[in-house]
Design a protein around this motif. Structure first.
Motif, PDB file in Angstrom:
ATOM      1  N   ASN A 136       0.459  -1.157   0.214  1.00  0.00           N
ATOM      2  CA  ASN A 136       0.304   0.041  -0.018  1.00  0.00           C
ATOM      3  C   ASN A 136       1.370   0.959  -0.152  1.00  0.00           C
ATOM      4  O   ASN A 136       1.869   1.272  -0.484  1.00  0.00           O
ATOM      5  CB  ASN A 136      -0.878   0.047   0.949  1.00  0.00           C
ATOM      6  N   GLN A 137       0.423   2.045   0.454  1.00  0.00           N
ATOM      7  CA  GLN A 137       1.350   3.727  -0.151  1.00  0.00           C
ATOM      8  C   GLN A 137       1.442   4.290   2.323  1.00  0.00           C
ATOM      9  O   GLN A 137       1.509   4.741   2.351  1.00  0.00           O
ATOM     10  CB  GLN A 137       0.594   4.941  -0.206  1.00  0.00           C
ATOM     11  N   LEU A 138       1.444   3.150   2.992  1.00  0.00           N
ATOM     12  CA  LEU A 138       2.105   2.949   4.396  1.00  0.00           C
ATOM     13  C   LEU A 138       2.925   4.228   4.502  1.00  0.00           C
ATOM     14  O   LEU A 138       3.648   3.741   4.297  1.00  0.00           O
ATOM     15  CB  LEU A 138       1.390   2.440   6.063  1.00  0.00           C
ATOM     16  N   THR A 139       2.595   5.513   5.276  1.00  0.00           N
ATOM     17  CA  THR A 139       4.005   6.229   5.661  1.00  0.00           C
ATOM     18  C   THR A 139       4.440   5.318   7.103  1.00  0.00           C
ATOM     19  O   THR A 139       5.632   6.103   7.962  1.00  0.00           O
ATOM     20  CB  THR A 139       4.012   7.700   5.703  1.00  0.00           C
ATOM     21  N   VAL A 149      -4.986  -6.595  20.072  1.00  0.00           N
ATOM     22  CA  VAL A 149      -4.531  -6.794  21.261  1.00  0.00           C
ATOM     23  C   VAL A 149      -4.680  -8.525  20.735  1.00  0.00           C
ATOM     24  O   VAL A 149      -3.779  -9.606  21.153  1.00  0.00           O
ATOM     25  CB  VAL A 149      -5.304  -7.177  22.425  1.00  0.00           C
ATOM     26  N   ASN A 150      -5.415  -9.286  19.603  1.00  0.00           N
ATOM     27  CA  ASN A 150      -5.255 -10.615  20.184  1.00  0.00           C
ATOM     28  C   ASN A 150      -4.255 -10.730  18.580  1.00  0.00           C
ATOM     29  O   ASN A 150      -4.656 -11.875  17.577  1.00  0.00           O
ATOM     30  CB  ASN A 150      -7.182 -11.401  19.707  1.00  0.00           C
ATOM     31  N   LEU A 151      -4.224 -10.113  17.994  1.00  0.00           N
ATOM     32  CA  LEU A 151      -3.478 -10.080  16.510  1.00  0.00           C
ATOM     33  C   LEU A 151      -2.262 -10.931  17.006  1.00  0.00           C
ATOM     34  O   LEU A 151      -1.658 -10.985  17.201  1.00  0.00           O
ATOM     35  CB  LEU A 151      -2.731  -8.798  16.461  1.00  0.00           C
ATOM     36  N   VAL A 152      -1.817 -11.798  15.782  1.00  0.00           N
ATOM     37  CA  VAL A 152      -1.144 -13.266  15.832  1.00  0.00           C
ATOM     38  C   VAL A 152       0.012 -12.687  14.764  1.00  0.00           C
ATOM     39  O   VAL A 152       1.173 -12.803  14.298  1.00  0.00           O
ATOM     40  CB  VAL A 152      -1.382 -14.273  15.700  1.00  0.00           C
ATOM     41  N   SER A 153      -0.493 -12.439  13.504  1.00  0.00           N
ATOM     42  CA  SER A 153      -0.197 -11.760  12.006  1.00  0.00           C
ATOM     43  C   SER A 153      -0.127 -10.601  11.817  1.00  0.00           C
ATOM     44  O   SER A 153      -1.416 -10.343  11.851  1.00  0.00           O
ATOM     45  CB  SER A 153      -0.007 -13.270  11.190  1.00  0.00           C
ATOM     46  N   LEU A 154       0.871  -9.607  11.321  1.00  0.00           N
ATOM     47  CA  LEU A 154       1.184  -8.816  10.820  1.00  0.00           C
ATOM     48  C   LEU A 154       1.561  -8.595   9.591  1.00  0.00           C
ATOM     49  O   LEU A 154       3.362  -8.672  10.072  1.00  0.00           O
ATOM     50  CB  LEU A 154       1.258  -7.860  12.368  1.00  0.00           C
ATOM     51  N   ASP A 155       1.608  -7.927   8.340  1.00  0.00           N
ATOM     52  CA  ASP A 155       2.350  -7.532   7.666  1.00  0.00           C
ATOM     53  C   ASP A 155       1.689  -6.488   6.752  1.00  0.00           C
ATOM     54  O   ASP A 155       1.261  -5.994   6.194  1.00  0.00           O
ATOM     55  CB  ASP A 155       2.320  -8.392   5.772  1.00  0.00           C
ATOM     56  N   LEU A 156       3.022  -5.583   6.458  1.00  0.00           N
ATOM     57  CA  LEU A 156       3.136  -4.505   6.107  1.00  0.00           C
ATOM     58  C   LEU A 156       4.224  -3.626   5.188  1.00  0.00           C
ATOM     59  O   LEU A 156       4.551  -3.087   5.259  1.00  0.00           O
ATOM     60  CB  LEU A 156       3.250  -3.331   7.731  1.00  0.00           C
ATOM     61  N   SER A 157       4.695  -4.775   4.906  1.00  0.00           N
ATOM     62  CA  SER A 157       5.888  -4.896   3.341  1.00  0.00           C
ATOM     63  C   SER A 157       4.818  -4.139   3.153  1.00  0.00           C
ATOM     64  O   SER A 157       4.321  -4.019   2.077  1.00  0.00           O
ATOM     65  CB  SER A 157       5.656  -6.550   3.611  1.00  0.00           C
ATOM     66  N   TYR A 158       5.624  -4.261   1.818  1.00  0.00           N
ATOM     67  CA  TYR A 158       6.138  -3.074   0.337  1.00  0.00           C
ATOM     68  C   TYR A 158       4.616  -1.578   0.640  1.00  0.00           C
ATOM     69  O   TYR A 158       4.456  -1.058   0.473  1.00  0.00           O
ATOM     70  CB  TYR A 158       5.551  -3.749  -0.628  1.00  0.00           C
ATOM     71  N   ASN A 159       4.804  -0.550   1.756  1.00  0.00           N
ATOM     72  CA  ASN A 159       4.543   0.700   1.965  1.00  0.00           C
ATOM     73  C   ASN A 159       5.962   1.411   1.878  1.00  0.00           C
ATOM     74  O   ASN A 159       6.968   1.088   1.696  1.00  0.00           O
ATOM     75  CB  ASN A 159       4.382   0.141   2.853  1.00  0.00           C
ATOM     76  N   ARG A 160       5.731   2.483   2.630  1.00  0.00           N
ATOM     77  CA  ARG A 160       6.780   3.666   2.905  1.00  0.00           C
ATOM     78  C   ARG A 160       6.868   3.991   4.654  1.00  0.00           C
ATOM     79  O   ARG A 160       7.474   5.175   4.709  1.00  0.00           O
ATOM     80  CB  ARG A 160       6.109   4.791   2.095  1.00  0.00           C
ATOM     81  N   ILE A 161       6.851   2.567   4.978  1.00  0.00           N
ATOM     82  CA  ILE A 161       7.342   3.271   6.595  1.00  0.00           C
ATOM     83  C   ILE A 161       8.376   3.144   6.607  1.00  0.00           C
ATOM     84  O   ILE A 161       9.343   3.050   6.632  1.00  0.00           O
ATOM     85  CB  ILE A 161       6.829   1.899   7.219  1.00  0.00           C
TER      86      ILE A 161
END
Length: 335
Positions: free
Chosen positions: A99-102, A111-123
């Protein structure tokens, strides 16, 4: 009655037409259609919502899905993690790949999140993860991150992927004692450090960096796969005590000898193509590895000494292998 209510709520969030400014040479083109999703196709008790590749520019209100566990919004136009996420405390998996997240924001309630994918952004900075104490899998590939930081609360993390960023130092991860897989390829790292306490580590991947030496990994007794290709390694010393190593990738370095690899009795795969090994006698060291199945050795100097006889000589020397470079050389022996 409940179904009709869900339908009306979803109908408001259906695809909307957004007319973008046109250049002179774009006259006559159709307006760009954004938010091409229809939430009415999902039952109220669904656990999985997939809005991938829908040109979404925001995360819609999904509070009507009280049992939602997985949300995928890959390949969209998101510029922020919308506040609408705060209502989704039941989520265990969130995928916002490409996406285009910065920045990382509005995740505190997940609080129950086990998996998080923020790849290919602008963080640019790792932050906003303090409340995600159940997180086990974190992908931050291909962003603009310069420092490993703010992972203090993620003690359950098992996989951390930070490849293709701008990281120079391996730091602030010594407390991640449950980590099993660490990926740091294609950064600017000059030294292997800060991993000594990661006793559960099975996969360590640091290719495409600026390493010249293998060091500080002797304590990683459970390590099974080590990827160190595409940099400036001079030799393989530093791996001798990794008795459980089954795969070693040191391709495309400056290595002149295979000395040390003969002590890795569990090794199945050895990838050492495109190095600086002159003498074919170095291949003899590999004959001691009875479990060795796959080797990549091409484009070392000894390969160019006699390219016509290269395969034949390797196969005669390493009678245990089943694959040489990218080609099978004999059928595996049935056990």
């Amino acid at each position: 009655m409940k179904t009709n209510l869900v339908f009306r709520m979803a109908e408001k969030q259906a695809a909307e037409v957004v007319v973008l400014p046109r250049e002179e040479d774009e006259e006559g083109k159709e307006p760009v259609l954004k938010n091409q999703f229809d939430l009415s196709v999902y039952d109220a008790d669904t656990t999985d919502v997939d809005l991938t590749h829908t040109r979404a520019d925001h995360i819609p209100d999904l509070s009507q899905f009280s049992k939602i566990e997985e949300l995928r919004m890959r390949n969209n136009l998101l510029t922020m993690c919308s506040p609408t996420l705060t209502a989704l405390s039941s989520l265990t998996s969130l995928d916002l790949y490409e996406n285009q997240l910065t920045e990382i924001s509005n995740l505190d309630s997940l609080v129950n999140l086990v998996s998080l994918d923020l790849s290919y952004n602008r963080i640019r900075q790792i932050s906003g993860l303090d409340k995600l104490t159940k997180l086990e899998i974190l992908y931050l590939v291909n962003n603009k991150i310069e420092k490993i930081e703010n992972l203090d609360s993620l003690k359950q993390l098992q996989l951390l992927e930070l490849g293709d960023n701008r990281i120079k130092t391996i730091e602030n991860i010594s407390h991640l004692v449950n980590l099993e897989q660490l990926f740091l390829g294609k950064n600017k790292i000059r030294q292997i450090e800060g991993v000594e306490t990661l006793q559960k580590l099975r996969v360590l991947s640091i290719p495409g960096n600026r390493l010249v030496k293998i060091e500080n990994i002797e304590s990683l007794k459970d390590l099974q796969e080590l990827y160190l290709s595409d940099q400036g390694l001079q030799d393989i010393h530093g791996v001798e005590k990794l008795s459980n190593l089954t795969l070693l990738d040191v391709a495309n370095n400056e290595i002149k000898t295979f000395s040390g690899v003969e002590k890795l009795e569990a090794l199945n795969d050895f990838w050492a193509n495109d190095n600086k090994v002159e003498s074919f006698s170095e291949v003899d060291l590999l004959s001691k590895l009875k479990d060795l199945q796959t080797v990549y050795l091409e484009r070392n100097p000894f390969y160019f000494h006699d390219t016509n006889q290269y395969r034949r000589k390797v196969m005669l020397t390493l009678t245990q292998i089943t694959q040489l470079d990218a080609t099978m050389c004999r059928q595996p022996t049935s056990s």
